[in-house]
Design a protein around this motif. Structure first.
Motif, PDB file in Angstrom:
ATOM      1  N   ARG A 132      46.105  -1.102  65.449  1.00 35.43           N
ATOM      2  CA  ARG A 132      46.078  -1.525  66.851  1.00 35.43           C
ATOM      3  C   ARG A 132      45.224  -2.777  66.999  1.00 35.43           C
ATOM      4  N   ASP A 133      45.622  -3.646  67.905  1.00 40.96           N
ATOM      5  CA  ASP A 133      44.964  -4.923  68.093  1.00 40.96           C
ATOM      6  C   ASP A 133      43.548  -4.721  68.643  1.00 40.96           C
ATOM      7  N   VAL A 134      42.550  -5.305  67.982  1.00 39.90           N
ATOM      8  CA  VAL A 134      41.152  -5.126  68.382  1.00 39.90           C
ATOM      9  C   VAL A 134      40.863  -5.847  69.690  1.00 39.90           C
ATOM     10  N   LEU A 135      41.396  -7.052  69.873  1.00 34.04           N
ATOM     11  CA  LEU A 135      41.151  -7.799  71.109  1.00 34.04           C
ATOM     12  C   LEU A 135      41.673  -7.034  72.317  1.00 34.04           C
ATOM     13  N   ALA A 136      42.852  -6.452  72.197  1.00 33.31           N
ATOM     14  CA  ALA A 136      43.401  -5.672  73.312  1.00 33.31           C
ATOM     15  C   ALA A 136      42.532  -4.470  73.623  1.00 33.31           C
ATOM     16  N   LEU A 286      32.207  12.545  71.603  1.00 35.10           N
ATOM     17  CA  LEU A 286      32.065  13.454  72.734  1.00 35.10           C
ATOM     18  C   LEU A 286      32.510  12.825  74.043  1.00 35.10           C
ATOM     19  N   GLY A 287      33.113  11.665  73.970  1.00 36.51           N
ATOM     20  CA  GLY A 287      33.469  10.944  75.189  1.00 36.51           C
ATOM     21  C   GLY A 287      34.922  11.104  75.579  1.00 36.51           C
ATOM     22  N   VAL A 288      35.581   9.980  75.768  1.00 40.03           N
ATOM     23  CA  VAL A 288      36.962   9.970  76.240  1.00 40.03           C
ATOM     24  C   VAL A 288      37.899  10.413  75.118  1.00 40.03           C
ATOM     25  N   PRO A 289      39.149  10.769  75.452  1.00 41.74           N
ATOM     26  CA  PRO A 289      40.106  11.157  74.413  1.00 41.74           C
ATOM     27  C   PRO A 289      40.308  10.041  73.390  1.00 41.74           C
ATOM     28  N   PRO A 290      40.689  10.392  72.158  1.00 38.50           N
ATOM     29  CA  PRO A 290      40.797   9.387  71.089  1.00 38.50           C
ATOM     30  C   PRO A 290      41.765   8.249  71.398  1.00 38.50           C
ATOM     31  N   SER A 291      42.816   8.499  72.152  1.00 33.02           N
ATOM     32  CA  SER A 291      43.787   7.447  72.432  1.00 33.02           C
ATOM     33  C   SER A 291      43.285   6.425  73.444  1.00 33.02           C
ATOM     34  N   THR A 292      42.223   6.738  74.161  1.00 35.02           N
ATOM     35  CA  THR A 292      41.698   5.843  75.189  1.00 35.02           C
ATOM     36  C   THR A 292      40.924   4.702  74.539  1.00 35.02           C
ATOM     37  N   PRO A 293      41.167   3.452  74.956  1.00 36.69           N
ATOM     38  CA  PRO A 293      40.391   2.336  74.389  1.00 36.69           C
ATOM     39  C   PRO A 293      38.920   2.459  74.757  1.00 36.69           C
ATOM     40  N   SER A 294      38.069   2.323  73.773  1.00 40.53           N
ATOM     41  CA  SER A 294      36.648   2.567  73.989  1.00 40.53           C
ATOM     42  C   SER A 294      35.828   1.699  73.055  1.00 40.53           C
ATOM     43  N   LEU A 295      34.722   1.160  73.558  1.00 35.14           N
ATOM     44  CA  LEU A 295      33.818   0.375  72.731  1.00 35.14           C
ATOM     45  C   LEU A 295      33.125   1.252  71.698  1.00 35.14           C
ATOM     46  N   GLY A 296      32.758   2.465  72.101  1.00 33.55           N
ATOM     47  CA  GLY A 296      32.114   3.373  71.167  1.00 33.55           C
ATOM     48  C   GLY A 296      33.025   3.785  70.029  1.00 33.55           C
ATOM     49  N   GLU A 297      34.308   3.965  70.325  1.00 32.74           N
ATOM     50  CA  GLU A 297      35.260   4.343  69.279  1.00 32.74           C
ATOM     51  C   GLU A 297      35.440   3.208  68.274  1.00 32.74           C
ATOM     52  N   LEU A 298      35.424   1.958  68.742  1.00 39.15           N
ATOM     53  CA  LEU A 298      35.515   0.819  67.829  1.00 39.15           C
ATOM     54  C   LEU A 298      34.272   0.718  66.955  1.00 39.15           C
ATOM     55  N   GLY A 302      34.017   0.865  62.953  1.00 44.37           N
ATOM     56  CA  GLY A 302      33.279  -0.099  62.144  1.00 44.37           C
ATOM     57  C   GLY A 302      32.324   0.568  61.173  1.00 44.37           C
ATOM     58  N   LYS A 303      31.740   1.703  61.591  1.00 39.94           N
ATOM     59  CA  LYS A 303      30.861   2.456  60.682  1.00 39.94           C
ATOM     60  C   LYS A 303      31.650   3.062  59.530  1.00 39.94           C
ATOM     61  N   GLU A 304      32.849   3.538  59.834  1.00 40.81           N
ATOM     62  CA  GLU A 304      33.661   4.160  58.798  1.00 40.81           C
ATOM     63  C   GLU A 304      34.312   3.127  57.869  1.00 40.81           C
ATOM     64  N   ASN A 305      34.453   1.894  58.355  1.00 40.78           N
ATOM     65  CA  ASN A 305      35.076   0.829  57.558  1.00 40.78           C
ATOM     66  C   ASN A 305      34.109  -0.357  57.507  1.00 40.78           C
ATOM     67  N   ILE A 306      33.117  -0.237  56.637  1.00 43.63           N
ATOM     68  CA  ILE A 306      32.069  -1.251  56.567  1.00 43.63           C
ATOM     69  C   ILE A 306      32.647  -2.610  56.190  1.00 43.63           C
ATOM     70  N   GLU A 307      33.670  -2.623  55.361  1.00 43.09           N
ATOM     71  CA  GLU A 307      34.229  -3.898  54.920  1.00 43.09           C
ATOM     72  C   GLU A 307      34.967  -4.626  56.037  1.00 43.09           C
ATOM     73  N   ALA A 308      35.377  -3.902  57.078  1.00 44.95           N
ATOM     74  CA  ALA A 308      36.076  -4.510  58.214  1.00 44.95           C
ATOM     75  C   ALA A 308      35.031  -5.016  59.210  1.00 44.95           C
ATOM     76  N   TRP A 309      34.406  -6.146  58.886  1.00 43.75           N
ATOM     77  CA  TRP A 309      33.293  -6.663  59.685  1.00 43.75           C
ATOM     78  C   TRP A 309      33.714  -7.023  61.106  1.00 43.75           C
ATOM     79  N   TRP A 310      34.997  -7.361  61.295  1.00 41.50           N
ATOM     80  CA  TRP A 310      35.448  -7.791  62.619  1.00 41.50           C
ATOM     81  C   TRP A 310      35.406  -6.649  63.640  1.00 41.50           C
TER      82      TRP A 310
END
Length: 342
Positions: A132-136, A286-298, A302-310
């Protein structure tokens, strides 16, 4: 009295404008928030306008089957599909796409890189681990975070004003009894309650608003209570009582306008706290459903994919930038409400 409040408000606004950092931060925040309200126009996988065989279509508002544009299926057209793109742009037909042609839940199946994919000409800030597009997701996640913070702040302010006004105005046993209840309620483990309710109910924004609102009013109630305790014995309040005004009229017509300084001053800080709370809960799952766009989910991705710095850097910049703007606005408001300044 109204003219005096108008003069005081005018002076406070001039002091706020004199603080360039807070004044420009307010405008930047307003512009970003207004743009986020039109996220469907800025970032969407559906064209804004299609001209096809002499007719105009608005796919981002209304759904159209693929057969409308000469396709084979009766289902809604997939405007990301190169075949559909070719149908709606061949010949004299044309389509106007949003600046970012992806929605928050659009998966780029035509990306040649493995997910999460690095930034490219197709995905300006790359993709997450699901394609999914990060900017969106940043645009939609920023809008949800700010709207959530506004709603939570409004509810907390209303509850805090009512509770603090009743305590401060009446005092005595009402104040003593209410303070003991607040102490008991404030000692409840909020995070544990969120974990329990998250396991019992399906996660949703409304559930978060209810749970966080139940605890978010107590800090403001203390300040309003102190202002009412200080002002209830002043001469203008005694004069209002002598004229026969009701307690409600005295509280909300006379005392409340003179007790709004801590309320207004803490508004930006309460908004930033609400945004940070939602981000933290989403990061913990513990927040919104997984399908909802969220800054915390991103941030969690990023924590789970350290190499994906973006993933981490872009979300970090949006979150820190938003909190900095709100802090600058709050500092400017605090100075503007300080009557000791000229």
């Amino acid at each position: 009295m109204q003219s005096t409040q108008y003069i005081q408000g005018n002076r406070a606004w001039k002091r706020f404008r004199a603080n360039r950092r807070g004044y420009y931060s307010l405008w930047i925040f307003i512009i970003l928030f207004v743009f986020s309200l039109f996220a469907e126009v800025l970032s969407n996988d559906k064209p804004l306008l299609i001209y096809y065989q002499g007719n105009y279509y608005t796919p981002f508002i209304k759904s159209y089957p693929e057969t409308t544009f000469g396709g084979d299926f009766e289902t809604e057209a997939d405007y990301v599909d190169p075949y559909v793109k070719k149908l709606i742009t061949e010949g004299d037909n044309w389509a106007i796409y949003p600046p970012n042609p992806f929605s928050y839940d659009t998966i780029n199946y035509y990306n040649l890189q493995p997910n999460p994919a690095a930034p490219s000409s197709a995905n300006y800030l790359g993709t997450d681990d699901r394609g999914r597009d990060v900017l969106a997701r940043l645009i939609y996640g920023f809008r949800i975070s700010v709207l959530f913070a506004f709603v939570l702040t409004i509810i907390g302010v209303l509850l805090g004003i009512i509770a603090g006004a009743i305590q401060g105005y009446f005092g005595g046993r009402i104040d003593l009894f209410a303070q003991r209840l607040i102490e008991i309620w404030g000692s409840m483990p909020e995070l544990y309650l969120l974990i329990i309710f998250a396991s019992l109910f399906e996660p949703s924004i409304f559930l978060l608003i209810i749970l966080l609102s139940a605890f978010g009013w107590m800090g403001l109630a203390d300040y309003v209570r102190a202002e009412f305790l200080r002002g209830r014995n002043m001469e203008y309040v005694k004069a209002a009582r002598a004229l026969g005004l009701s307690n409600r009229a005295i509280m909300f017509r006379h005392l409340l306008p003179n007790s709004m300084t801590p309320v207004v001053t803490f508004l930006p800080f309460r908004i930033s706290g609400a945004i940070l709370a939602l981000t933290s809960l989403d990061f913990l799952g513990l927040g919104v459903p997984p399908s909802t766009p969220s800054l915390g989910e991103l941030l969690s991705q990023g924590k789970e994919n350290i190499e994906a710095w973006w993933l981490s850097i872009s979300t970090f910049l949006v979150l820190v930038g938003t909190l900095m703007l709100l802090i600058f606005i709050g500092e400017a408001l605090r100075e503007a409400m300080d009557t000791r300044r000229g």
